[in-house]
Scaffold this motif. Structure first.
Motif, mmCIF file in Angstrom:
data_model
loop_
_atom_site.group_PDB
_atom_site.id
_atom_site.type_symbol
_atom_site.label_atom_id
_atom_site.label_comp_id
_atom_site.label_asym_id
_atom_site.label_seq_id
_atom_site.Cartn_x
_atom_site.Cartn_y
_atom_site.Cartn_z
ATOM 1 N N ASP A 1 57.566 76.262 56.161
ATOM 2 C CA ASP A 1 58.514 75.488 55.350
ATOM 3 C C ASP A 1 59.860 76.189 55.262
ATOM 4 N N LEU A 2 59.822 77.504 55.144
ATOM 5 C CA LEU A 2 61.067 78.270 55.092
ATOM 6 C C LEU A 2 61.812 78.174 56.419
ATOM 7 N N GLU A 3 61.096 78.299 57.523
ATOM 8 C CA GLU A 3 61.729 78.200 58.835
ATOM 9 C C GLU A 3 62.327 76.821 59.068
ATOM 10 N N LYS A 4 61.683 75.799 58.527
ATOM 11 C CA LYS A 4 62.195 74.438 58.686
ATOM 12 C C LYS A 4 63.529 74.260 57.983
ATOM 13 N N ILE A 5 63.650 74.799 56.770
ATOM 14 C CA ILE A 5 64.914 74.700 56.036
ATOM 15 C C ILE A 5 65.998 75.518 56.731
ATOM 16 N N LEU A 6 65.634 76.700 57.195
ATOM 17 C CA LEU A 6 66.624 77.566 57.847
ATOM 18 C C LEU A 6 67.119 76.972 59.153
ATOM 19 N N SER A 7 66.290 76.204 59.822
ATOM 20 C CA SER A 7 66.696 75.606 61.095
ATOM 21 C C SER A 7 67.838 74.609 60.921
ATOM 22 N N GLY A 8 67.996 74.082 59.723
ATOM 23 C CA GLY A 8 69.074 73.134 59.485
ATOM 24 C C GLY A 8 70.395 73.782 59.114
ATOM 25 N N LEU A 9 70.417 75.102 59.001
ATOM 26 C CA LEU A 9 71.636 75.813 58.639
ATOM 27 C C LEU A 9 72.372 76.308 59.876
ATOM 28 N N ASP A 10 73.674 76.482 59.727
ATOM 29 C CA ASP A 10 74.491 77.035 60.804
ATOM 30 C C ASP A 10 74.020 78.450 61.137
ATOM 31 N N LYS A 11 74.061 78.806 62.402
ATOM 32 C CA LYS A 11 73.579 80.127 62.820
ATOM 33 C C LYS A 11 74.411 81.261 62.216
ATOM 34 N N ARG A 12 75.635 80.932 61.762
ATOM 35 C CA ARG A 12 76.473 81.953 61.139
ATOM 36 C C ARG A 12 76.260 82.051 59.637
ATOM 37 N N HIS A 13 75.380 81.215 59.095
ATOM 38 C CA HIS A 13 75.113 81.242 57.658
ATOM 39 C C HIS A 13 74.500 82.589 57.284
ATOM 40 N N TYR A 14 75.052 83.218 56.258
ATOM 41 C CA TYR A 14 74.630 84.571 55.926
ATOM 42 C C TYR A 14 73.184 84.639 55.444
ATOM 43 N N TYR A 15 72.771 83.687 54.626
ATOM 44 C CA TYR A 15 71.387 83.695 54.149
ATOM 45 C C TYR A 15 70.408 83.439 55.299
ATOM 46 N N LYS A 16 70.811 82.589 56.216
ATOM 47 C CA LYS A 16 69.950 82.345 57.374
ATOM 48 C C LYS A 16 69.788 83.620 58.199
ATOM 49 N N ASP A 46 67.097 73.655 47.566
ATOM 50 C CA ASP A 46 65.813 73.563 48.273
ATOM 51 C C ASP A 46 65.357 74.938 48.752
ATOM 52 N N LEU A 47 66.292 75.687 49.317
ATOM 53 C CA LEU A 47 65.955 77.009 49.822
ATOM 54 C C LEU A 47 65.612 77.956 48.676
ATOM 55 N N LEU A 48 66.395 77.897 47.623
ATOM 56 C CA LEU A 48 66.157 78.772 46.471
ATOM 57 C C LEU A 48 64.811 78.471 45.818
ATOM 58 N N ASN A 49 64.550 77.195 45.598
ATOM 59 C CA ASN A 49 63.295 76.813 44.943
ATOM 60 C C ASN A 49 62.077 77.181 45.785
ATOM 61 N N LEU A 50 62.207 77.061 47.103
ATOM 62 C CA LEU A 50 61.076 77.387 47.967
ATOM 63 C C LEU A 50 60.739 78.878 47.887
ATOM 64 N N ILE A 51 61.762 79.721 47.977
ATOM 65 C CA ILE A 51 61.507 81.157 47.955
ATOM 66 C C ILE A 51 60.979 81.601 46.591
ATOM 67 N N GLU A 52 61.417 80.915 45.534
ATOM 68 C CA GLU A 52 60.943 81.253 44.195
ATOM 69 C C GLU A 52 59.521 80.761 43.950
ATOM 70 N N THR A 53 58.996 79.937 44.858
ATOM 71 C CA THR A 53 57.648 79.408 44.701
ATOM 72 C C THR A 53 56.621 80.441 45.152
ATOM 73 N N TYR A 54 55.598 80.643 44.340
ATOM 74 C CA TYR A 54 54.552 81.611 44.688
ATOM 75 C C TYR A 54 53.726 81.073 45.855
ATOM 76 N N GLY A 55 53.580 81.903 46.877
ATOM 77 C CA GLY A 55 52.724 81.539 47.997
ATOM 78 C C GLY A 55 53.250 80.417 48.874
ATOM 79 N N PHE A 56 54.559 80.354 49.074
ATOM 80 C CA PHE A 56 55.114 79.310 49.940
ATOM 81 C C PHE A 56 54.697 79.559 51.387
ATOM 82 N N LYS A 57 54.831 78.540 52.197
ATOM 83 C CA LYS A 57 54.483 78.647 53.613
ATOM 84 C C LYS A 57 55.710 79.077 54.417
#
Length: 215
Positions: free
Chosen positions: A62-77, A48-59
């Motif tokens: 939407d990215l912040e919403k996906i990141l909010s579900g990840l652990d704060k220690r997650h490296y990509y987050k 989900d995260l990969l596809n969103l970032i690869e999408t042209y003109g994403f919001k």
């Protein structure tokens, strides 16, 4: 149970050098298990995260919403949140902050890999020490008793061979672990750099559109 008893007898024949070799084996195994957990838990990139970032003109929302579900220690987050928090700054500033965070992440991923690399070299050398000690014991028996006690001679030879084999096995396992996790680190950083470039391009696009709107 019989196989365990045989293994224990062989370890005892290996002599005192088996103790530091066993310690190196435990350390190598602990580091590899810890690295496997870190990559599985904090360095996996969801589709989900990969596809969103690869999408042209994403919001960005939407990215912040996906990141909010990840652990704060997650490296990509950690990396993406640095970019997001600085997206209203000039893009060169955002690139600099992202590069700083990527360097911290790379240092974290490389932590304790030096120990695996050291074990790759140290384990065979310790095994060689066991070889020398065992052969010295065998030659000492030959020198003092001739070949009257062949069991004592073969015991010294067995000690030498067992220490060597165990040292080589530990070194091989540590070598495979070191190479694998070094490759994982390189792949993670390459992917992070690639996706970071996508985000910077998105920021440039946003700033260009804002410039057109104000003119």
């Amino acid at each position: 149970m019989e196989h365990l008893n045989q293994a224990w007898i062989m370890l005892k024949l290996g002599g005192i050098i088996i103790l530091p070799l066993s310690l190196l084996g435990v350390i190598a195994l602990a580091i590899m298990l810890e690295k496997a957990f870190v990559y599985w838990r904090f360095a996996r990139l969801s589709n989900d995260l990969l596809n969103l970032i690869e999408t042209y003109g994403f919001k960005w929302e939407d990215l912040e919403k996906i990141l909010s579900g990840l652990d704060k220690r997650h490296y990509y987050k950690r990396f993406f949140e640095v970019v997001i928090s600085n997206r209203h700054q000039p893009f060169w500033w955002t690139e600099s902050r992202a590069a700083d965070e990527a360097q911290l992440i790379e240092n974290s991923l490389a932590r304790r890999l030096w120990a695996l690399e050291t074990i790759v070299t140290a384990a065979p050398l310790l095994g060689l020490v066991g070889t020398v000690v065992g052969m010295m014991s065998a030659f000492q028996v030959i020198g003092s008793e001739g070949i009257v006690n062949p069991t004592a001679v073969t015991g010294g030879v067995a000690e030498a061979l067992i220490a060597t084999v165990i040292g080589l096995i530990i070194a091989l396992v540590a070598l495979f672990g070191f190479n694998y996790f070094s490759r994982m680190q390189s792949q993670t950083m390459d992917e992070m750099e690639r996706l970071g470039t996508r985000l910077i391009d998105h920021i440039r696009l946003d700033q260009k559109e804002n410039t057109h709107e104000t003119t």
